[in-house]
Design an enzyme around this catalytic site. Structure first.
Site, short mmCIF file in Angstrom:
data_model
loop_
_atom_site.label_atom_id
_atom_site.label_comp_id
_atom_site.label_asym_id
_atom_site.label_seq_id
_atom_site.Cartn_x
_atom_site.Cartn_y
_atom_site.Cartn_z
N ARG A 134 0.85 -1.18 0.00
CA ARG A 134 0.00 0.00 0.00
C ARG A 134 0.89 1.24 0.00
O ARG A 134 2.02 1.21 0.46
CB ARG A 134 -0.91 0.00 1.23
CG ARG A 134 -1.89 -1.16 1.25
CD ARG A 134 -2.86 -0.99 2.41
NE ARG A 134 -3.77 -2.12 2.52
CZ ARG A 134 -4.89 -2.27 1.83
NH1 ARG A 134 -5.23 -1.35 0.95
NH2 ARG A 134 -5.67 -3.33 2.00
N GLY A 135 0.34 2.31 -0.48
CA GLY A 135 1.11 3.54 -0.45
C GLY A 135 1.13 4.22 -1.79
O GLY A 135 0.92 3.60 -2.83
N ILE A 189 -12.39 -7.06 -3.65
CA ILE A 189 -13.44 -8.02 -3.32
C ILE A 189 -14.69 -7.31 -2.82
O ILE A 189 -15.77 -7.92 -2.75
CB ILE A 189 -12.98 -9.07 -2.29
CG1 ILE A 189 -12.58 -8.41 -0.96
CG2 ILE A 189 -11.85 -9.91 -2.83
CD1 ILE A 189 -12.26 -9.41 0.13
N ASP A 190 -14.57 -6.03 -2.47
CA ASP A 190 -15.75 -5.28 -2.00
C ASP A 190 -16.77 -5.05 -3.10
O ASP A 190 -17.91 -4.68 -2.82
CB ASP A 190 -15.32 -3.92 -1.44
CG ASP A 190 -14.56 -4.04 -0.14
OD1 ASP A 190 -14.43 -5.15 0.38
OD2 ASP A 190 -14.06 -3.01 0.35
N GLY A 234 -15.71 -4.70 3.58
CA GLY A 234 -16.66 -3.77 2.99
C GLY A 234 -16.51 -2.42 3.65
O GLY A 234 -17.27 -2.09 4.58
N TYR A 342 -8.77 -11.81 6.40
CA TYR A 342 -7.55 -12.21 5.71
C TYR A 342 -7.68 -13.61 5.13
O TYR A 342 -7.13 -13.91 4.07
CB TYR A 342 -6.36 -12.13 6.67
CG TYR A 342 -6.01 -10.72 7.05
CD1 TYR A 342 -5.37 -9.87 6.15
CD2 TYR A 342 -6.36 -10.21 8.30
CE1 TYR A 342 -5.06 -8.56 6.49
CE2 TYR A 342 -6.07 -8.90 8.65
CZ TYR A 342 -5.42 -8.08 7.75
OH TYR A 342 -5.13 -6.79 8.07
N ILE A 344 -10.37 -14.84 3.85
CA ILE A 344 -11.19 -14.74 2.64
C ILE A 344 -10.38 -14.19 1.47
O ILE A 344 -10.40 -14.72 0.36
CB ILE A 344 -12.43 -13.87 2.90
CG1 ILE A 344 -13.42 -14.62 3.80
CG2 ILE A 344 -13.10 -13.46 1.59
CD1 ILE A 344 -14.61 -13.78 4.23
#
Length: 420
Positions: A134-135, A189-190, A234, A342, A344
């Site tokens: 991330r970042g 996945i959201d 979500g 995690y 999932i």
């Protein structure tokens, strides 16, 4: 909604089954009395073009995966490589490691060369063989590196934060006069990406979430006054919580970011849980991670490395509130709490997501070979389209709480429209 093209297309494609540049997909396909006949936005239809901007044997392509894990990442990587090599006879495909950090040479994440053998069985694995992080991207350093390595096209696999970074790379390359095709493959996945009916990994997430809900249901109904709380992913949209509720049919309460709720009071959530347990002896609660954020004390908002606001942990908060409510009501309680996030997102893609991954990847290659840039492969009405990245990065999709999907949730769990 015409997507930017790097320039005239002068090379004939080795493929077949071409799509015309003039074909469009309307955002609104519903017609009838009392409805607006305006088709809304008209998006380019995705697919192979007869004429290409790039000469395939001379192309050097790059692939990057960013953000959190999601079922299907390796499937997308594999299909990108296979389509580039097998479909267009591209000679070199580079995998940049550890997300956008891998585009900055100062981080010492040396890229890897991807070929048929190196991606042969990666679709059977969860996670990503390229690594992720991330970042934000250091745009100047990344563009310098891409130019130095003579990268002609970059496939950015990630969510809205990733696509914002991709758009920054596109704009910087445009300003520098470097012909780089920047094409995004939407990942979350959201399932909350605009102009995408279904993102890859979503159905795998539902399948895995249902397994957890089944376990939670068995735990709750096997004890006296059993309550099981399951937290699923979500941040801003409740598609996983809603879809898992419908698939399971054993959930009694579904809490999502789109529907605020009150804990206390005669018609509050806690009173409803107590009433359900008194009548039926157990209850299963599914809560999306972004639900109920207004229930926490207001304080300065911290952000993660991707710039996302750090959410308060609604799962333990809700479990504690339920415990206190039952104690105040002098009712015995056996509480079980599940947080499978995690678990999932690190699973391999199921069959339906594997097919979707392959389709997204191949449409991305077709677009890049035709010189399309500053775009993301979208999907509307079951048809793949080209969407300007600026639109994808402008917001997120949410549940329509007046629509069929949410009403199916309410029909499945029989909860009130609102708590409070």
């Amino acid at each position: 909604m015409t997507v930017t093209t790097l320039g005239p297309c002068r090379f004939r494609s080795p493929r077949s089954g071409f799509v015309s540049e003039e074909e469009r997909v309307p955002a609104n396909i519903i017609r009838g009395p009392g409805r607006d006949d305006d088709p809304g936005a008209l998006f380019e239809l995705a697919g192979p073009r007869e004429m290409l901007f790039f000469d395939p044997p001379r192309v050097r392509a790059g692939i990057i995966t960013c953000g959190g894990l999601c079922p299907g990442l390796n499937n997308v990587i594999r299909s990108l490589v296979r389509e580039l090599h097998g479909g267009y006879e591209v000679r070199e495909v580079i995998g940049f490691r550890m997300g956008y950090g891998g585009l900055d040479p100062r981080n010492h994440h040396e890229p890897v060369v991807l070929h048929h053998a190196s991606v042969d069985d990666i679709h059977q694995q969860g996670g990503t063989i390229l690594g992720t992080s991330r970042g934000p991207v250091d745009v100047a350093a990344a563009v310098d590196n891409l130019i130095r390595r003579k990268i002609d096209m970059l496939f950015c696999i990630g969510g809205d934060g990733t696509q914002r970074g991709a758009f920054a790379l596109y704009e910087a390359c445009k300003a520098r006069g470097h012909a780089l095709a920047v094409v995004g493959v939407p990942k979350t996945i959201d399932n909350d990406v605009l102009y995408v009916d279904r993102t890859f990994g979503y159905l795998t997430a539902l399948e895995e979430a249902r397994h957890v809900i089944d376990a939670a249901h068995n735990e709750a109904r096997s004890v006296e006054n059993g309550v099981a709380v399951v937290k699923v992913m979500g941040r801003h949209a409740g598609f996983i919580a809603a879809g898992a509720t419908i698939a399971s049919q054993d959930v009694n309460f579904t809490l999502v970011p789109e529907v605020p709720f009150r804990l206390d009071g005669e018609h509050g959530f806690l009173a409803a849980v107590i009433e359900r347990v008194r009548e039926r002896g157990h209850a299963v609660v599914v809560v999306a991670e972004g639900a109920g954020q207004d229930l926490f004390p207001t304080e300065p908002k911290a952000t993660d490395a991707s710039g996302n606001v750090k959410l308060k942990d609604i799962g333990p908060f809700l479990a504690k509130a339920i415990g206190e409510a039952f104690a105040a009501a002098k009712l015995p309680l056996t509480l079980r709490y599940f947080d499978p996030g995690y678990q999932i997102r690190s699973r391999p893609a199921n069959c339906e997501d594997a097919v979707l991954c392959d389709m997204f990847a191949r449409q991305a290659v077709h677009a890049a070979m035709a010189g399309k840039t500053g775009m993301v492969v979208g999907q509307l009405h079951g048809t793949f389209i080209h969407v300007p990245t600026s639109l994808i990065a402008s917001g997120a999709k949410q549940l329509d709480t007046d629509g069929l999907f949410w009403h199916s949730v309410l029909a499945a769990n029989q909860q009130p429209d609102r708590f409070g």
